[in-house]
Design a protein around this motif. Sequence first.
Motif, PDB file in Angstrom:
ATOM      1  N   ALA A  70       1.067  -0.414   0.112  1.00  0.00           N
ATOM      2  CA  ALA A  70       0.005  -0.398   0.052  1.00  0.00           C
ATOM      3  C   ALA A  70       0.779   1.374  -0.121  1.00  0.00           C
ATOM      4  O   ALA A  70       0.060   2.200  -0.184  1.00  0.00           O
ATOM      5  CB  ALA A  70      -1.151   0.115   1.223  1.00  0.00           C
ATOM      6  N   ALA A  71       2.112   1.106   0.471  1.00  0.00           N
ATOM      7  CA  ALA A  71       2.992   2.360   0.200  1.00  0.00           C
ATOM      8  C   ALA A  71       3.930   2.040  -0.076  1.00  0.00           C
ATOM      9  O   ALA A  71       4.183   2.901  -1.274  1.00  0.00           O
ATOM     10  CB  ALA A  71       3.665   2.057   1.646  1.00  0.00           C
ATOM     11  N   VAL A  72       4.710   1.012  -1.109  1.00  0.00           N
ATOM     12  CA  VAL A  72       5.434   0.255  -1.821  1.00  0.00           C
ATOM     13  C   VAL A  72       4.908   1.229  -3.493  1.00  0.00           C
ATOM     14  O   VAL A  72       5.423   1.564  -4.307  1.00  0.00           O
ATOM     15  CB  VAL A  72       5.770  -0.192  -2.078  1.00  0.00           C
ATOM     16  N   ILE A  73       3.749   0.343  -4.359  1.00  0.00           N
ATOM     17  CA  ILE A  73       2.924   0.802  -4.551  1.00  0.00           C
ATOM     18  C   ILE A  73       2.719   2.728  -5.448  1.00  0.00           C
ATOM     19  O   ILE A  73       3.058   3.003  -6.323  1.00  0.00           O
ATOM     20  CB  ILE A  73       1.108   0.332  -5.170  1.00  0.00           C
ATOM     21  N   PRO A  74       2.208   3.823  -4.617  1.00  0.00           N
ATOM     22  CA  PRO A  74       2.200   4.757  -4.668  1.00  0.00           C
ATOM     23  C   PRO A  74       3.362   5.902  -4.862  1.00  0.00           C
ATOM     24  O   PRO A  74       4.163   5.939  -5.854  1.00  0.00           O
ATOM     25  CB  PRO A  74       1.397   4.976  -3.782  1.00  0.00           C
ATOM     26  N   LEU A  75       4.115   5.198  -4.180  1.00  0.00           N
ATOM     27  CA  LEU A  75       5.778   5.723  -3.702  1.00  0.00           C
ATOM     28  C   LEU A  75       7.031   5.533  -5.198  1.00  0.00           C
ATOM     29  O   LEU A  75       7.557   6.690  -5.780  1.00  0.00           O
ATOM     30  CB  LEU A  75       6.272   5.373  -2.989  1.00  0.00           C
ATOM     31  N   ALA A  76       6.665   4.448  -5.453  1.00  0.00           N
ATOM     32  CA  ALA A  76       7.723   4.146  -6.598  1.00  0.00           C
ATOM     33  C   ALA A  76       6.910   4.244  -7.623  1.00  0.00           C
ATOM     34  O   ALA A  76       7.381   4.883  -8.829  1.00  0.00           O
ATOM     35  CB  ALA A  76       7.507   2.224  -6.448  1.00  0.00           C
ATOM     36  N   GLY A  77       5.293   4.335  -7.916  1.00  0.00           N
ATOM     37  CA  GLY A  77       4.828   4.453  -9.328  1.00  0.00           C
ATOM     38  C   GLY A  77       5.065   5.598  -9.242  1.00  0.00           C
ATOM     39  O   GLY A  77       5.027   6.430 -10.192  1.00  0.00           O
ATOM     40  N   ALA A  78       5.112   7.057  -8.623  1.00  0.00           N
ATOM     41  CA  ALA A  78       5.597   8.433  -8.442  1.00  0.00           C
ATOM     42  C   ALA A  78       6.136   8.246  -9.398  1.00  0.00           C
ATOM     43  O   ALA A  78       6.480   9.277 -10.166  1.00  0.00           O
ATOM     44  CB  ALA A  78       5.377   8.791  -6.953  1.00  0.00           C
ATOM     45  N   ALA A  79       7.382   7.403  -8.427  1.00  0.00           N
ATOM     46  CA  ALA A  79       8.836   8.075  -9.192  1.00  0.00           C
ATOM     47  C   ALA A  79       9.034   7.578 -10.002  1.00  0.00           C
ATOM     48  O   ALA A  79       9.733   8.293 -11.502  1.00  0.00           O
ATOM     49  CB  ALA A  79       9.816   7.027  -8.011  1.00  0.00           C
ATOM     50  N   LEU A  80       9.058   6.598 -10.657  1.00  0.00           N
ATOM     51  CA  LEU A  80       8.551   5.666 -11.982  1.00  0.00           C
ATOM     52  C   LEU A  80       7.913   6.258 -12.974  1.00  0.00           C
ATOM     53  O   LEU A  80       8.017   6.919 -14.346  1.00  0.00           O
ATOM     54  CB  LEU A  80       8.035   4.293 -12.074  1.00  0.00           C
TER      55      LEU A  80
END
Length: 274
Positions: free
Chosen positions: A164-174
């Motif tokens: 739930a934290a990895v997807i939005p944070l990594a998604g924002a960076a990528l």
Amino acid sequence: MSVVPAGALPAGVLTAEEAAPSRPAALGPRARLWPSLAAVYRAQLSRARVARIPLLFVATFQSVGIMILMRGVVDGGGEARAVVAGSSVLVVAFVALNLLAQYFGQLRASGGLDHYATLPVPPAAVVLGAAGAYASFTVPGTVVTAVVGCALFGLPLAHLWVLAAVIPLAGAALAGLGAALGLLAPRPELATLLGQLGMSAALLLGVLPPERMPEAVRLARDLLPSTYGVEAFARTFVPHPDWAHVLGDLAVCGVVGVISLAVATWAYRRAAVR
């Protein structure tokens, strides 16, 4: 036609100069960021829903296939954790980096940026709305990949909520990186090529265990935005995760996401005025 002196006019009757306002009328309030962002997000989500679902299936199938292939090489331990975490984040890279680079590259080449430039929305709302919509499609595929990977390698599912934290944070960076590549590329073909290269980097540097990489490749891996999301997720598979390191990796991933989205917003302004 006769001219009547101003002094001869009755009281209460003003000349044209006196009746005209002394300053221009106030304009309406500027569009606020969050309502504009929500509107762009809903529009992009509705537009891309049908076209992106097959591609999301391809991204999930690709990541699961990679884990099945690696199952014959990796038995367990830290290498298995790296494979499962890297394959899960690879779904995010496929959609948020690769597809978003193609989308903004085609949008710039077709003149679609002119449409957004005429709307009363801040540039940041356009970039964030499109990035958020594309990143939203990665949630089901990432969860499915993580569950299948845990079953293949015998990893625990107790801390799967960290996604739930990895997807939005990594998604924002990528997504920020993908949008910047698409907006800065002079041709849509080059934007597609850069998106493919970025996804290939996420595949090779994120899925393969870092212990088997040369030192120079490890340094390149540290420069990839998704690496910190992979590391944060991989740390949660141990019996007693080091939550300080997990939060540290997530914080780095979030900072990189803010920077990449800011660069993408600058690239949007640069491409829209040309």
